[in-house]
Design a protein around this motif. Structure first.
Motif, PDB file in Angstrom:
ATOM      1  N   ASP A  45       0.843  -1.204   0.000  1.00  0.00           N
ATOM      2  CA  ASP A  45       0.000   0.000   0.000  1.00  0.00           C
ATOM      3  C   ASP A  45       0.869   1.241   0.000  1.00  0.00           C
ATOM      4  OD1 ASP A  45      -2.663  -1.358   0.423  1.00  0.00           O
ATOM      5  OD2 ASP A  45      -1.601  -2.042   2.227  1.00  0.00           O
ATOM      6  N   VAL A  46       2.030   1.117   0.640  1.00  0.00           N
ATOM      7  CA  VAL A  46       2.987   2.217   0.771  1.00  0.00           C
ATOM      8  C   VAL A  46       4.356   1.678   0.395  1.00  0.00           C
ATOM      9  CG1 VAL A  46       4.034   3.884   2.362  1.00  0.00           C
ATOM     10  CG2 VAL A  46       1.665   3.175   2.695  1.00  0.00           C
ATOM     11  N   VAL A  47       5.113   2.465  -0.386  1.00  0.00           N
ATOM     12  CA  VAL A  47       6.476   2.091  -0.738  1.00  0.00           C
ATOM     13  C   VAL A  47       7.384   3.248  -0.318  1.00  0.00           C
ATOM     14  CG1 VAL A  47       8.050   1.389  -2.572  1.00  0.00           C
ATOM     15  CG2 VAL A  47       5.617   0.760  -2.717  1.00  0.00           C
ATOM     16  N   VAL A  48       8.356   2.940   0.521  1.00  0.00           N
ATOM     17  CA  VAL A  48       9.347   3.928   0.965  1.00  0.00           C
ATOM     18  C   VAL A  48      10.652   3.571   0.273  1.00  0.00           C
ATOM     19  CG1 VAL A  48      10.639   4.867   2.921  1.00  0.00           C
ATOM     20  CG2 VAL A  48       8.203   4.285   3.181  1.00  0.00           C
ATOM     21  N   ILE A  49      11.182   4.530  -0.483  1.00  0.00           N
ATOM     22  CA  ILE A  49      12.367   4.280  -1.298  1.00  0.00           C
ATOM     23  C   ILE A  49      13.493   5.215  -0.889  1.00  0.00           C
ATOM     24  CG2 ILE A  49      13.322   4.284  -3.641  1.00  0.00           C
ATOM     25  CD1 ILE A  49      10.424   3.863  -4.650  1.00  0.00           C
ATOM     26  N   GLY A  50      14.612   4.652  -0.484  1.00  0.00           N
ATOM     27  CA  GLY A  50      15.827   5.429  -0.251  1.00  0.00           C
ATOM     28  C   GLY A  50      16.536   5.601  -1.584  1.00  0.00           C
ATOM     29  N   ALA A  51      16.591   6.845  -2.068  1.00  0.00           N
ATOM     30  CA  ALA A  51      17.133   7.110  -3.406  1.00  0.00           C
ATOM     31  C   ALA A  51      18.175   8.220  -3.361  1.00  0.00           C
ATOM     32  CB  ALA A  51      16.004   7.473  -4.369  1.00  0.00           C
ATOM     33  N   PRO A  52      19.424   7.880  -3.074  1.00  0.00           N
ATOM     34  CA  PRO A  52      20.469   8.900  -3.142  1.00  0.00           C
ATOM     35  C   PRO A  52      20.733   9.279  -4.590  1.00  0.00           C
ATOM     36  CG  PRO A  52      21.452   6.742  -2.830  1.00  0.00           C
ATOM     37  CD  PRO A  52      19.964   6.554  -2.754  1.00  0.00           C
ATOM     38  N   MET A  53      21.194  10.489  -4.791  1.00  0.00           N
ATOM     39  CA  MET A  53      21.564  10.921  -6.136  1.00  0.00           C
ATOM     40  C   MET A  53      22.994  10.486  -6.405  1.00  0.00           C
ATOM     41  SD  MET A  53      21.899  14.757  -7.752  1.00  0.00           S
ATOM     42  CE  MET A  53      20.185  15.080  -8.061  1.00  0.00           C
ATOM     43  N   TYR A  54      23.165   9.674  -7.451  1.00  0.00           N
ATOM     44  CA  TYR A  54      24.490   9.287  -7.926  1.00  0.00           C
ATOM     45  C   TYR A  54      24.629   9.820  -9.337  1.00  0.00           C
ATOM     46  CZ  TYR A  54      24.863   5.838  -4.108  1.00  0.00           C
ATOM     47  OH  TYR A  54      24.938   5.213  -2.885  1.00  0.00           O
ATOM     48  N   ASN A  55      25.556  10.725  -9.543  1.00  0.00           N
ATOM     49  CA  ASN A  55      25.788  11.306 -10.869  1.00  0.00           C
ATOM     50  C   ASN A  55      24.494  11.831 -11.485  1.00  0.00           C
ATOM     51  OD1 ASN A  55      28.603  10.781 -10.819  1.00  0.00           O
ATOM     52  ND2 ASN A  55      28.143   8.633 -11.229  1.00  0.00           N
ATOM     53  N   PHE A  56      23.734  12.549 -10.670  1.00  0.00           N
ATOM     54  CA  PHE A  56      22.512  13.254 -11.060  1.00  0.00           C
ATOM     55  C   PHE A  56      21.290  12.372 -11.233  1.00  0.00           C
ATOM     56  CE2 PHE A  56      26.236  15.439 -12.794  1.00  0.00           C
ATOM     57  CZ  PHE A  56      26.217  16.555 -11.967  1.00  0.00           C
ATOM     58  N   SER A  57      21.391  11.068 -10.983  1.00  0.00           N
ATOM     59  CA  SER A  57      20.261  10.163 -11.166  1.00  0.00           C
ATOM     60  C   SER A  57      20.219   9.156 -10.025  1.00  0.00           C
ATOM     61  CB  SER A  57      20.393   9.458 -12.521  1.00  0.00           C
ATOM     62  OG  SER A  57      19.215   8.733 -12.816  1.00  0.00           O
ATOM     63  N   ILE A  58      19.444   8.099 -10.202  1.00  0.00           N
ATOM     64  CA  ILE A  58      19.288   7.083  -9.174  1.00  0.00           C
ATOM     65  C   ILE A  58      20.388   6.023  -9.289  1.00  0.00           C
ATOM     66  CG2 ILE A  58      16.794   7.424  -8.994  1.00  0.00           C
ATOM     67  CD1 ILE A  58      16.446   4.873 -10.716  1.00  0.00           C
ATOM     68  N   PRO A  59      20.647   5.275  -8.210  1.00  0.00           N
ATOM     69  CA  PRO A  59      21.603   4.172  -8.295  1.00  0.00           C
ATOM     70  C   PRO A  59      21.118   3.114  -9.295  1.00  0.00           C
ATOM     71  CG  PRO A  59      21.151   4.720  -6.004  1.00  0.00           C
ATOM     72  CD  PRO A  59      20.160   5.476  -6.836  1.00  0.00           C
ATOM     73  N   GLY A  82      -3.274   3.509  -6.575  1.00  0.00           N
ATOM     74  CA  GLY A  82      -3.800   3.273  -5.242  1.00  0.00           C
ATOM     75  C   GLY A  82      -2.725   3.129  -4.181  1.00  0.00           C
ATOM     76  N   LYS A  83      -1.497   3.354  -4.534  1.00  0.00           N
ATOM     77  CA  LYS A  83      -0.387   3.272  -3.591  1.00  0.00           C
ATOM     78  C   LYS A  83       0.108   4.668  -3.242  1.00  0.00           C
ATOM     79  CE  LYS A  83       1.590  -0.771  -5.793  1.00  0.00           C
ATOM     80  NZ  LYS A  83       0.821  -1.644  -4.940  1.00  0.00           N
ATOM     81  N   LYS A  84       0.844   4.731  -2.158  1.00  0.00           N
ATOM     82  CA  LYS A  84       1.567   5.943  -1.802  1.00  0.00           C
ATOM     83  C   LYS A  84       3.052   5.603  -1.873  1.00  0.00           C
ATOM     84  CE  LYS A  84       1.961   9.544   1.631  1.00  0.00           C
ATOM     85  NZ  LYS A  84       1.468  10.566   0.731  1.00  0.00           N
ATOM     86  N   ILE A  85       3.814   6.482  -2.483  1.00  0.00           N
ATOM     87  CA  ILE A  85       5.262   6.313  -2.527  1.00  0.00           C
ATOM     88  C   ILE A  85       5.904   7.511  -1.852  1.00  0.00           C
ATOM     89  CG2 ILE A  85       7.292   6.193  -4.026  1.00  0.00           C
ATOM     90  CD1 ILE A  85       5.655   4.547  -5.957  1.00  0.00           C
ATOM     91  N   ILE A  86       6.825   7.217  -0.943  1.00  0.00           N
ATOM     92  CA  ILE A  86       7.586   8.268  -0.266  1.00  0.00           C
ATOM     93  C   ILE A  86       9.049   8.003  -0.563  1.00  0.00           C
ATOM     94  CG2 ILE A  86       8.097   9.434   1.905  1.00  0.00           C
ATOM     95  CD1 ILE A  86       5.509   8.056   3.011  1.00  0.00           C
ATOM     96  N   ASP A  97       0.333   9.381  -6.057  1.00  0.00           N
ATOM     97  CA  ASP A  97       0.528   9.880  -4.698  1.00  0.00           C
ATOM     98  C   ASP A  97       1.992   9.649  -4.321  1.00  0.00           C
ATOM     99  OD1 ASP A  97       0.385  10.713  -2.091  1.00  0.00           O
ATOM    100  OD2 ASP A  97      -1.146   9.262  -1.476  1.00  0.00           O
ATOM    101  N   ILE A  98       2.838  10.615  -4.674  1.00  0.00           N
ATOM    102  CA  ILE A  98       4.278  10.495  -4.471  1.00  0.00           C
ATOM    103  C   ILE A  98       4.777  11.714  -3.701  1.00  0.00           C
ATOM    104  CG2 ILE A  98       6.525  10.235  -5.595  1.00  0.00           C
ATOM    105  CD1 ILE A  98       4.992   9.219  -8.072  1.00  0.00           C
ATOM    106  N   GLU A  99       5.500  11.470  -2.624  1.00  0.00           N
ATOM    107  CA  GLU A  99       6.096  12.551  -1.842  1.00  0.00           C
ATOM    108  C   GLU A  99       7.598  12.349  -1.769  1.00  0.00           C
ATOM    109  OE1 GLU A  99       4.219  14.135   1.735  1.00  0.00           O
ATOM    110  OE2 GLU A  99       2.707  12.564   1.494  1.00  0.00           O
ATOM    111  N   PHE A 100       8.323  13.445  -1.742  1.00  0.00           N
ATOM    112  CA  PHE A 100       9.780  13.410  -1.615  1.00  0.00           C
ATOM    113  C   PHE A 100      10.175  14.088  -0.313  1.00  0.00           C
ATOM    114  CE2 PHE A 100       9.369  12.353  -5.944  1.00  0.00           C
ATOM    115  CZ  PHE A 100      10.540  11.721  -6.323  1.00  0.00           C
ATOM    116  N   ILE A 111       9.132  14.866   7.232  1.00  0.00           N
ATOM    117  CA  ILE A 111       8.568  13.518   7.024  1.00  0.00           C
ATOM    118  C   ILE A 111       7.059  13.599   7.191  1.00  0.00           C
ATOM    119  CG2 ILE A 111       8.426  11.188   8.006  1.00  0.00           C
ATOM    120  CD1 ILE A 111      11.432  11.463   8.677  1.00  0.00           C
ATOM    121  N   PRO A 112       6.328  13.148   6.156  1.00  0.00           N
ATOM    122  CA  PRO A 112       4.869  13.281   6.188  1.00  0.00           C
ATOM    123  C   PRO A 112       4.197  12.318   7.165  1.00  0.00           C
ATOM    124  CG  PRO A 112       5.548  12.065   4.239  1.00  0.00           C
ATOM    125  CD  PRO A 112       6.807  12.520   4.930  1.00  0.00           C
TER     126      PRO A 112
END
Length: 193
Positions: A77-91, A121-125, A158-161, A185-186
């Protein structure tokens, strides 16, 4: 309610995105009774990049693993993604995961009117971290625009950063940016209600 937590930073305990992601998950866990959490560390247990055998599904073990990755995403229902920036994009490990969840007929389909996302229907943070200051207006941020696009393509809007920038500028800047990000943090109550 199910929450899928993904980390992709290669920095282990030194990782700011891991710290923020863990804080987001802890807040959900504290405020949503009965929350089920699944965790995947894409850095220490990477998903192989796509190749021809994956598309042909000629390796049953790889096909079963890909199906599990996809099901974890679909069931969340909810996906929490740790996404550091590597060379301007995602790993690349996060991109490999996205390649396993962007599956025609399962998370999107093409219609006469154009593509249709099937995973809504999901939330992504996203816990997004950067060493410098790279917002979308600078033209140097391909993390947020890409993730918004690809998950929107899958039907998730439904995406929050939660973003911490300037982490490599100085110790003081890192501390200030992380404090600001933690404060941003929401709350999970709107979705959980």
């Amino acid at each position: 309610m199910k929450l899928l937590h993904l980390d992709s930073s290669i920095l282990g305990q030194q990782s700011a995105s891991r710290e923020l992601g863990a804080a987001i998950v802890a807040r959900w866990q504290a405020e949503v009774p009965g929350l089920e959490i699944a965790y995947r560390d894409l850095a220490s247990d990477p998903i192989p990049h796509l190749d021809a055998s994956d598309l042909a599904k000629s390796d049953p073990t790889a096909a079963a693993r890909a199906e599990r990755v996809l099901r974890d995403f679909l069931e969340a229902d909810v996906v929490v993604i740790g996404a550091p920036m590597y060379n301007f994009s995602i790993p690349s490990s996060l991109k490999a995961w996205i390649d396993r969840v962007a599956v025609a007929g399962r998370t999107f389909r093409y219609t006469a009117e154009g593509p249709e996302g099937l995973a809504g229907g999901k939330k992504i943070i996203v816990a997004s971290t950067r060493g410098g200051f790279h917002d979308a207006a600078s033209g140097r941020d391909f993390v947020e625009p890409y993730l918004r696009f690809v998950f929107g393509f899958l039907g998730v809007t439904d995406i929050e950063f939660v973003t911490a920038s300037g982490l490599s500028i100085s110790a003081e800047q890192r501390s200030e940016s992380m404090q600001t990000a933690h404060a941003a943090i929401p709350a999970p109550l709107a979705l959980a209600a």
